[in-house]
Design a protein around this motif. Structure first.
Motif, PDB file in Angstrom:
ATOM      1  N   GLY A  61      -5.172 -27.710  12.209  1.00  0.00           N
ATOM      2  CA  GLY A  61      -6.236 -27.902  11.229  1.00  0.00           C
ATOM      3  C   GLY A  61      -5.892 -27.372   9.850  1.00  0.00           C
ATOM      4  O   GLY A  61      -4.987 -26.565   9.696  1.00  0.00           O
ATOM      5  N   TRP A  62      -6.637 -27.822   8.848  1.00  0.00           N
ATOM      6  CA  TRP A  62      -6.376 -27.373   7.480  1.00  0.00           C
ATOM      7  C   TRP A  62      -6.660 -25.882   7.346  1.00  0.00           C
ATOM      8  O   TRP A  62      -6.037 -25.195   6.554  1.00  0.00           O
ATOM      9  N   ARG A  63      -7.602 -25.370   8.160  1.00  0.00           N
ATOM     10  CA  ARG A  63      -7.939 -23.953   8.102  1.00  0.00           C
ATOM     11  C   ARG A  63      -6.737 -23.089   8.477  1.00  0.00           C
ATOM     12  O   ARG A  63      -6.555 -21.982   7.965  1.00  0.00           O
ATOM     13  N   LEU A  64      -5.923 -23.621   9.377  1.00  0.00           N
ATOM     14  CA  LEU A  64      -4.716 -22.910   9.798  1.00  0.00           C
ATOM     15  C   LEU A  64      -3.769 -22.763   8.611  1.00  0.00           C
ATOM     16  O   LEU A  64      -3.153 -21.714   8.409  1.00  0.00           O
ATOM     17  N   MET A  65      -3.643 -23.819   7.827  1.00  0.00           N
ATOM     18  CA  MET A  65      -2.811 -23.743   6.625  1.00  0.00           C
ATOM     19  C   MET A  65      -3.410 -22.760   5.635  1.00  0.00           C
ATOM     20  O   MET A  65      -2.710 -21.966   5.027  1.00  0.00           O
ATOM     21  N   GLU A  66      -4.715 -22.845   5.495  1.00  0.00           N
ATOM     22  CA  GLU A  66      -5.379 -21.988   4.521  1.00  0.00           C
ATOM     23  C   GLU A  66      -5.102 -20.517   4.828  1.00  0.00           C
ATOM     24  O   GLU A  66      -4.718 -19.754   3.943  1.00  0.00           O
ATOM     25  N   ILE A  67      -5.297 -20.115   6.082  1.00  0.00           N
ATOM     26  CA  ILE A  67      -5.161 -18.689   6.393  1.00  0.00           C
ATOM     27  C   ILE A  67      -3.703 -18.257   6.478  1.00  0.00           C
ATOM     28  O   ILE A  67      -3.410 -17.075   6.409  1.00  0.00           O
ATOM     29  N   SER A  68      -2.781 -19.203   6.601  1.00  0.00           N
ATOM     30  CA  SER A  68      -1.372 -18.808   6.625  1.00  0.00           C
ATOM     31  C   SER A  68      -0.818 -18.687   5.213  1.00  0.00           C
ATOM     32  O   SER A  68       0.326 -18.298   5.031  1.00  0.00           O
ATOM     33  N   GLY A  69      -1.628 -19.044   4.196  1.00  0.00           N
ATOM     34  CA  GLY A  69      -1.136 -18.969   2.825  1.00  0.00           C
ATOM     35  C   GLY A  69      -0.330 -20.200   2.444  1.00  0.00           C
ATOM     36  O   GLY A  69       0.461 -20.177   1.516  1.00  0.00           O
ATOM     37  N   GLU A  70      -0.516 -21.263   3.193  1.00  0.00           N
ATOM     38  CA  GLU A  70       0.151 -22.543   2.903  1.00  0.00           C
ATOM     39  C   GLU A  70      -0.176 -22.983   1.469  1.00  0.00           C
ATOM     40  O   GLU A  70      -1.241 -22.682   0.950  1.00  0.00           O
ATOM     41  N   HIS A  71       0.791 -23.670   0.882  1.00  0.00           N
ATOM     42  CA  HIS A  71       0.621 -24.329  -0.419  1.00  0.00           C
ATOM     43  C   HIS A  71      -0.806 -24.889  -0.514  1.00  0.00           C
ATOM     44  O   HIS A  71      -1.228 -25.707   0.289  1.00  0.00           O
ATOM     45  N   LEU A  72      -1.572 -24.403  -1.500  1.00  0.00           N
ATOM     46  CA  LEU A  72      -2.982 -24.799  -1.609  1.00  0.00           C
ATOM     47  C   LEU A  72      -3.173 -26.298  -1.685  1.00  0.00           C
ATOM     48  O   LEU A  72      -4.114 -26.849  -1.133  1.00  0.00           O
ATOM     49  N   THR A  73      -2.255 -26.962  -2.394  1.00  0.00           N
ATOM     50  CA  THR A  73      -2.394 -28.411  -2.540  1.00  0.00           C
ATOM     51  C   THR A  73      -2.247 -29.094  -1.183  1.00  0.00           C
ATOM     52  O   THR A  73      -2.961 -30.052  -0.888  1.00  0.00           O
ATOM     53  N   HIS A  74      -1.328 -28.586  -0.360  1.00  0.00           N
ATOM     54  CA  HIS A  74      -1.148 -29.186   0.967  1.00  0.00           C
ATOM     55  C   HIS A  74      -2.392 -28.978   1.830  1.00  0.00           C
ATOM     56  O   HIS A  74      -2.809 -29.875   2.561  1.00  0.00           O
ATOM     57  N   THR A  75      -2.973 -27.779   1.753  1.00  0.00           N
ATOM     58  CA  THR A  75      -4.198 -27.503   2.510  1.00  0.00           C
ATOM     59  C   THR A  75      -5.295 -28.478   2.109  1.00  0.00           C
ATOM     60  O   THR A  75      -5.962 -29.082   2.951  1.00  0.00           O
ATOM     61  N   ARG A  76      -5.436 -28.624   0.813  1.00  0.00           N
ATOM     62  CA  ARG A  76      -6.476 -29.516   0.289  1.00  0.00           C
ATOM     63  C   ARG A  76      -6.168 -30.967   0.685  1.00  0.00           C
ATOM     64  O   ARG A  76      -7.068 -31.715   1.056  1.00  0.00           O
ATOM     65  N   LEU A  77      -4.898 -31.352   0.628  1.00  0.00           N
ATOM     66  CA  LEU A  77      -4.499 -32.702   1.044  1.00  0.00           C
ATOM     67  C   LEU A  77      -4.864 -32.941   2.502  1.00  0.00           C
ATOM     68  O   LEU A  77      -5.420 -33.988   2.850  1.00  0.00           O
ATOM     69  N   ALA A  78      -4.548 -31.971   3.360  1.00  0.00           N
ATOM     70  CA  ALA A  78      -4.849 -32.119   4.785  1.00  0.00           C
ATOM     71  C   ALA A  78      -6.349 -32.265   4.989  1.00  0.00           C
ATOM     72  O   ALA A  78      -6.811 -33.043   5.825  1.00  0.00           O
ATOM     73  N   GLU A  79      -7.111 -31.524   4.175  1.00  0.00           N
ATOM     74  CA  GLU A  79      -8.557 -31.519   4.327  1.00  0.00           C
ATOM     75  C   GLU A  79      -9.166 -32.864   3.922  1.00  0.00           C
ATOM     76  O   GLU A  79     -10.042 -33.378   4.599  1.00  0.00           O
ATOM     77  N   ILE A  80      -8.676 -33.421   2.806  1.00  0.00           N
ATOM     78  CA  ILE A  80      -9.332 -34.636   2.280  1.00  0.00           C
ATOM     79  C   ILE A  80      -8.721 -35.928   2.780  1.00  0.00           C
ATOM     80  O   ILE A  80      -9.337 -36.985   2.676  1.00  0.00           O
ATOM     81  N   SER A  81      -7.500 -35.888   3.332  1.00  0.00           N
ATOM     82  CA  SER A  81      -6.775 -37.136   3.511  1.00  0.00           C
ATOM     83  C   SER A  81      -7.249 -37.993   4.680  1.00  0.00           C
ATOM     84  O   SER A  81      -7.043 -39.211   4.676  1.00  0.00           O
ATOM     85  N   GLY A  82      -7.875 -37.361   5.707  1.00  0.00           N
ATOM     86  CA  GLY A  82      -8.253 -38.103   6.911  1.00  0.00           C
ATOM     87  C   GLY A  82      -9.001 -39.391   6.613  1.00  0.00           C
ATOM     88  O   GLY A  82      -8.660 -40.458   7.140  1.00  0.00           O
ATOM     89  N   GLU A  83      -9.975 -39.275   5.758  1.00  0.00           N
ATOM     90  CA  GLU A  83     -10.827 -40.414   5.420  1.00  0.00           C
ATOM     91  C   GLU A  83     -10.023 -41.540   4.751  1.00  0.00           C
ATOM     92  O   GLU A  83     -10.185 -42.719   5.078  1.00  0.00           O
ATOM     93  N   TYR A  84      -9.137 -41.177   3.819  1.00  0.00           N
ATOM     94  CA  TYR A  84      -8.327 -42.193   3.125  1.00  0.00           C
ATOM     95  C   TYR A  84      -7.375 -42.884   4.093  1.00  0.00           C
ATOM     96  O   TYR A  84      -7.186 -44.102   4.042  1.00  0.00           O
ATOM     97  N   LEU A  85      -6.767 -42.085   4.982  1.00  0.00           N
ATOM     98  CA  LEU A  85      -5.808 -42.653   5.929  1.00  0.00           C
ATOM     99  C   LEU A  85      -6.516 -43.604   6.899  1.00  0.00           C
ATOM    100  O   LEU A  85      -6.023 -44.704   7.167  1.00  0.00           O
ATOM    101  N   ARG A  86      -7.679 -43.182   7.411  1.00  0.00           N
ATOM    102  CA  ARG A  86      -8.414 -44.046   8.340  1.00  0.00           C
ATOM    103  C   ARG A  86      -8.835 -45.343   7.657  1.00  0.00           C
ATOM    104  O   ARG A  86      -8.777 -46.419   8.256  1.00  0.00           O
ATOM    105  N   THR A  87      -9.236 -45.257   6.387  1.00  0.00           N
ATOM    106  CA  THR A  87      -9.629 -46.467   5.656  1.00  0.00           C
ATOM    107  C   THR A  87      -8.443 -47.415   5.506  1.00  0.00           C
ATOM    108  O   THR A  87      -8.571 -48.631   5.702  1.00  0.00           O
ATOM    109  N   LEU A  88      -7.275 -46.871   5.191  1.00  0.00           N
ATOM    110  CA  LEU A  88      -6.081 -47.714   5.043  1.00  0.00           C
ATOM    111  C   LEU A  88      -5.744 -48.414   6.366  1.00  0.00           C
ATOM    112  O   LEU A  88      -5.370 -49.591   6.372  1.00  0.00           O
TER     113      LEU A  88
END
Lengths: 243, 243
Positions: A61-88
């Motif tokens: 999950g994106w929360r896992l990235m968030e708490i591990s200190g993952e690149h913020l942009t990647h965390t945010r990408l993981a969080e928002i991308s599901g909807e765009y990918l499913r639409t495509l």
């Protein structure tokens, strides 16, 4: 006792993260747990955002990235991308993939898998070569020079269509001009993929790809339509990232 | 019951990751747990590598990055850097910091905190501006142009010594020539910091910094010695990363 319960739950978390994408039955089987037990852990982990579910398959999950200190942009990408990918995938019927660069590799961060029996897909968090395949090459085209040199030095032919080192610089220049890449059977035989960049703060932070079997997809109309849908989705994702 | 135990353990994990660096007593206090209970969870989490301990303080572990799909180089850096950072603090008596770039910010990935009462330190996973402070500016000097432009557009004066936008391009060019940066009270008043790059595959993936109070450290001998020790440690870390 309580500790055993806790470490068993951690085992479930780690098994899901390690596998990249698995069903509850697969996790239960791997850890020798009753499916109902595994499911209780999975439900808690999902409530915490530590894992995410899509069509019965669990991914980190994106929360896992968030708490591990993952690149913020990647965390945010993981969080928002599901909807765009499913639409495509809904629009094209094919697999849509969001990949990011991690040093001298690409990583499949998120994907929406086609329901067609002959679909192509990666695993979540799968490491991919940067030179083979449209989404990966797009990331390479915007990578710093040392990364391009590492890619050139380690180039392996995955198929007869894998790009040759001598051709790579010109191909990457073309990708940067077009802001678009297409590949045919370079990484997986019989696949065609189209990819565009996702920008954040003017920097390319991800590639967005649609991939399908050549038989169904390798024609100018499909490529044109896929590119148009990808560009619209990438623009929306960029805007969402910069909000 | 078992579930309550599991989610309580997850709360401990998340509290430690969120805070960046905390003691068991602080976590117990935050979550309203007995210290002995919190400690049992902490011990399991540490056994799993999900958190790491240094001098009684707990930080997110490299295993957490690994399972979240974090940039492999960052995971490896977190894993190997503790020893190098502790040695630098032992040699100089001051705080040593390993920082990486995350989009348009720097992040304190690991540090070894000086035991001097007037030491300077960050929090683990603390987000830092890229233009203020030696370690951060070093990362900015090697960042893509759009990131430099974002930094310029968002420049905030943390102190009278924070660099001005007009001076930034020349300063970054100098940092690239010297492969070295020094800052005096730009981000935290009264601090001096010296930083060098850590390379991986020819790309700058981290900055390694020693920071201390100006009163004790701002003299040519200290700066020269700190730079020499940093360069040696950075070279060893680069070699370890490429193994």
């Amino acid at each position: 006792m309580a500790q055993n319960s806790f470490t068993r739950g951690l085992d479930v978390l780690i098994a899901i993260a390690r596998n990249g994408q698995v069903t509850v039955a697969e996790v239960a089987d791997e850890l020798g747990l009753a499916t109902s037990t595994a499911y209780r852990y999975v439900r808690s982990l999902r409530d915490y955002g530590l894992i995410e579910e899509s069509q019965g398959v669990y991914v980190p999950g994106w929360r896992l990235m968030e708490i591990s200190g993952e690149h913020l942009t990647h965390t945010r990408l993981a969080e928002i991308s599901g909807e765009y990918l499913r639409t495509l995938t809904y629009q094209t019927g094919e697999t849509a993939v969001l990949a990011v660069r991690a040093g001298s590799h690409a990583i499949c961060l998120r994907q929406s898998v086609s329901s067609a029996p002959d679909h192509y897909a990666f695993r979540i968090n799968e490491l991919l070569p940067l030179y083979a395949g449209a989404g990966q090459r797009l990331l390479l085209a915007y990578a710093p020079r040392p990364i391009v040199e590492v890619a050139l030095a380690n180039l392996v032919a995955y198929s007869s269509a894998t790009i040759r080192a001598a051709d790579l610089p010109a191909v990457l220049a073309q990708v940067r001009r077009d802001q678009f890449a297409v590949s045919r059977g370079e990484f997986k035989e019989g696949a065609i993929a189209v990819a565009v960049p996702v920008f954040s703060n003017g920097e390319v932070t991800a590639s967005l790809t649609i991939a399908g079997p050549s038989e169904r997809c390798d024609n100018p109309d499909w490529v044109r339509r896929a590119t148009r849908l990808l560009r619209a989705a990438a623009a929306d994702m960029s805007a969402a990232l910069e909000k």
